[in-house]
Write a protein that holds these residues in place. Structure first.
Motif, PDB file in Angstrom:
ATOM      1  N   THR A 164      36.054  27.995  21.113  1.00 21.58           N
ATOM      2  CA  THR A 164      35.868  29.230  21.263  1.00 21.58           C
ATOM      3  C   THR A 164      36.577  30.395  20.665  1.00 21.58           C
ATOM      4  OG1 THR A 164      37.122  29.314  23.386  1.00 21.58           O
ATOM      5  CG2 THR A 164      34.866  28.791  23.612  1.00 21.58           C
ATOM      6  N   ARG A 165      36.387  31.460  20.490  1.00 23.67           N
ATOM      7  CA  ARG A 165      37.344  32.326  20.026  1.00 23.67           C
ATOM      8  C   ARG A 165      36.993  33.890  20.333  1.00 23.67           C
ATOM      9  NH1 ARG A 165      34.093  32.704  15.216  1.00 23.67           N
ATOM     10  NH2 ARG A 165      34.140  34.975  14.501  1.00 23.67           N
ATOM     11  N   PHE A 166      37.892  34.665  20.569  1.00 20.87           N
ATOM     12  CA  PHE A 166      37.796  36.169  20.590  1.00 20.87           C
ATOM     13  C   PHE A 166      37.918  37.149  19.128  1.00 20.87           C
ATOM     14  CE2 PHE A 166      38.316  35.230  25.159  1.00 20.87           C
ATOM     15  CZ  PHE A 166      37.336  36.387  25.938  1.00 20.87           C
ATOM     16  N   ASP A 167      37.038  37.898  18.910  1.00 23.04           N
ATOM     17  CA  ASP A 167      37.386  38.774  18.093  1.00 23.04           C
ATOM     18  C   ASP A 167      37.531  39.887  18.867  1.00 23.04           C
ATOM     19  OD1 ASP A 167      36.439  37.074  15.926  1.00 23.04           O
ATOM     20  OD2 ASP A 167      34.742  37.922  15.957  1.00 23.04           O
TER      21      ASP A 167
ATOM     22  N   TRP B 209      35.661  43.517  22.699  1.00 23.35           N
ATOM     23  CA  TRP B 209      35.972  42.280  22.277  1.00 23.35           C
ATOM     24  C   TRP B 209      34.739  41.687  22.115  1.00 23.35           C
ATOM     25  CZ3 TRP B 209      33.623  39.127  25.737  1.00 23.35           C
ATOM     26  CH2 TRP B 209      34.028  39.543  27.204  1.00 23.35           C
ATOM     27  N   ARG B 210      34.583  40.700  21.189  1.00 19.84           N
ATOM     28  CA  ARG B 210      33.278  39.698  21.132  1.00 19.84           C
ATOM     29  C   ARG B 210      34.043  38.237  21.140  1.00 19.84           C
ATOM     30  NH1 ARG B 210      28.615  40.486  16.870  1.00 19.84           N
ATOM     31  NH2 ARG B 210      27.731  41.150  18.775  1.00 19.84           N
ATOM     32  N   PHE B 211      33.201  37.706  22.395  1.00 21.18           N
ATOM     33  CA  PHE B 211      33.611  36.205  22.686  1.00 21.18           C
ATOM     34  C   PHE B 211      32.722  35.174  21.998  1.00 21.18           C
ATOM     35  CE2 PHE B 211      33.395  32.603  25.557  1.00 21.18           C
ATOM     36  CZ  PHE B 211      34.849  32.066  25.402  1.00 21.18           C
ATOM     37  N   TRP B 212      33.114  34.316  21.271  1.00 22.01           N
ATOM     38  CA  TRP B 212      32.271  33.401  20.526  1.00 22.01           C
ATOM     39  C   TRP B 212      32.370  32.027  21.273  1.00 22.01           C
ATOM     40  CZ3 TRP B 212      28.979  34.623  16.451  1.00 22.01           C
ATOM     41  CH2 TRP B 212      29.144  35.853  16.023  1.00 22.01           C
ATOM     42  N   MET B 213      31.186  31.601  21.697  1.00 17.56           N
ATOM     43  CA  MET B 213      31.204  30.311  22.593  1.00 17.56           C
ATOM     44  C   MET B 213      31.105  29.107  21.551  1.00 17.56           C
ATOM     45  SD  MET B 213      28.840  31.790  25.682  1.00 17.56           S
ATOM     46  CE  MET B 213      27.912  33.209  24.483  1.00 17.56           C
TER      47      MET B 213
ATOM     48  N   ARG C 252      29.285  40.452  23.903  1.00 11.88           N
ATOM     49  CA  ARG C 252      30.387  41.482  23.661  1.00 11.88           C
ATOM     50  C   ARG C 252      30.831  41.930  24.946  1.00 11.88           C
ATOM     51  NH1 ARG C 252      28.544  45.774  19.495  1.00 11.88           N
ATOM     52  NH2 ARG C 252      30.810  46.175  19.329  1.00 11.88           N
TER      53      ARG C 252
ATOM     54  N   ASN D 148      26.778  30.786  20.141  1.00  9.61           N
ATOM     55  CA  ASN D 148      26.423  32.195  20.782  1.00  9.61           C
ATOM     56  C   ASN D 148      27.811  33.115  20.893  1.00  9.61           C
ATOM     57  OD1 ASN D 148      23.696  31.815  20.670  1.00  9.61           O
ATOM     58  ND2 ASN D 148      23.808  30.161  22.238  1.00  9.61           N
ATOM     59  N   SER D 149      27.389  34.326  20.994  1.00 12.45           N
ATOM     60  CA  SER D 149      28.589  35.171  21.334  1.00 12.45           C
ATOM     61  C   SER D 149      28.019  36.158  22.341  1.00 12.45           C
ATOM     62  CB  SER D 149      28.777  36.040  20.072  1.00 12.45           C
ATOM     63  OG  SER D 149      27.935  36.777  19.537  1.00 12.45           O
TER      64      SER D 149
END
Length: 128
Positions: free
Chosen positions: A78-81, A96-100, A107, A104-105
């Motif tokens: 996972t990651r956060f933008d 933020w946008r969280f990428w699973m 916001r 998928n992500s």
């Protein structure tokens, strides 16, 4: 100095302190390293999480908040933008946008409050 100028200087100082705490908080998720959380989270911190809808689960106390944020920060794949962090006094808004891990992500936004150099409140919201 006028009263307004004194207030503006105090608010600017508080905003700078809050911005630094938010920078360090965001780094926890950017680096997948929750080691800074123990210092950043107040004993009486409260989180209103993004799930379950519609109100989110409430976590109260330092250990419960650190446990939740540590799990999020270290979730594999996972990651956060961080899209934006806005600070005003003792409050901050983080978009933020969280990428699973499945690609998928979603916001969302966190509304944060700091007191005496530590996070005391965090309310998370996501786009539905």
């Amino acid at each position: 100095m006028t009263q307004e100028l004194i207030i503006d200087i105090a608010t600017a100082k508080r905003s700078a302190e809050t911005a630094e705490i938010m920078r360090r908080y965001n780094n926890v998720f950017q680096r997948h390293d929750p080691s800074a959380l123990d210092e950043l989270v107040a004993d009486d911190c409260v989180i209103e999480n993004t799930t379950p809808a519609p109100d989110g689960a409430r976590r109260a106390g330092k250990s419960a908040c650190v446990e939740l944020w540590s799990a999020i920060a270290t979730a594999p794949g996972t990651r956060f933008d961080i899209e934006e962090t806005f600070v005003a006094g003792d409050r901050a808004t983080i978009r933020w946008r969280f990428w699973m891990s499945d690609g998928n992500s979603l916001r969302g936004v966190n509304l944060m409050r700091v007191q005496e150099g530590q996070i005391i409140e965090a309310m998370g919201y996501v786009k539905g």
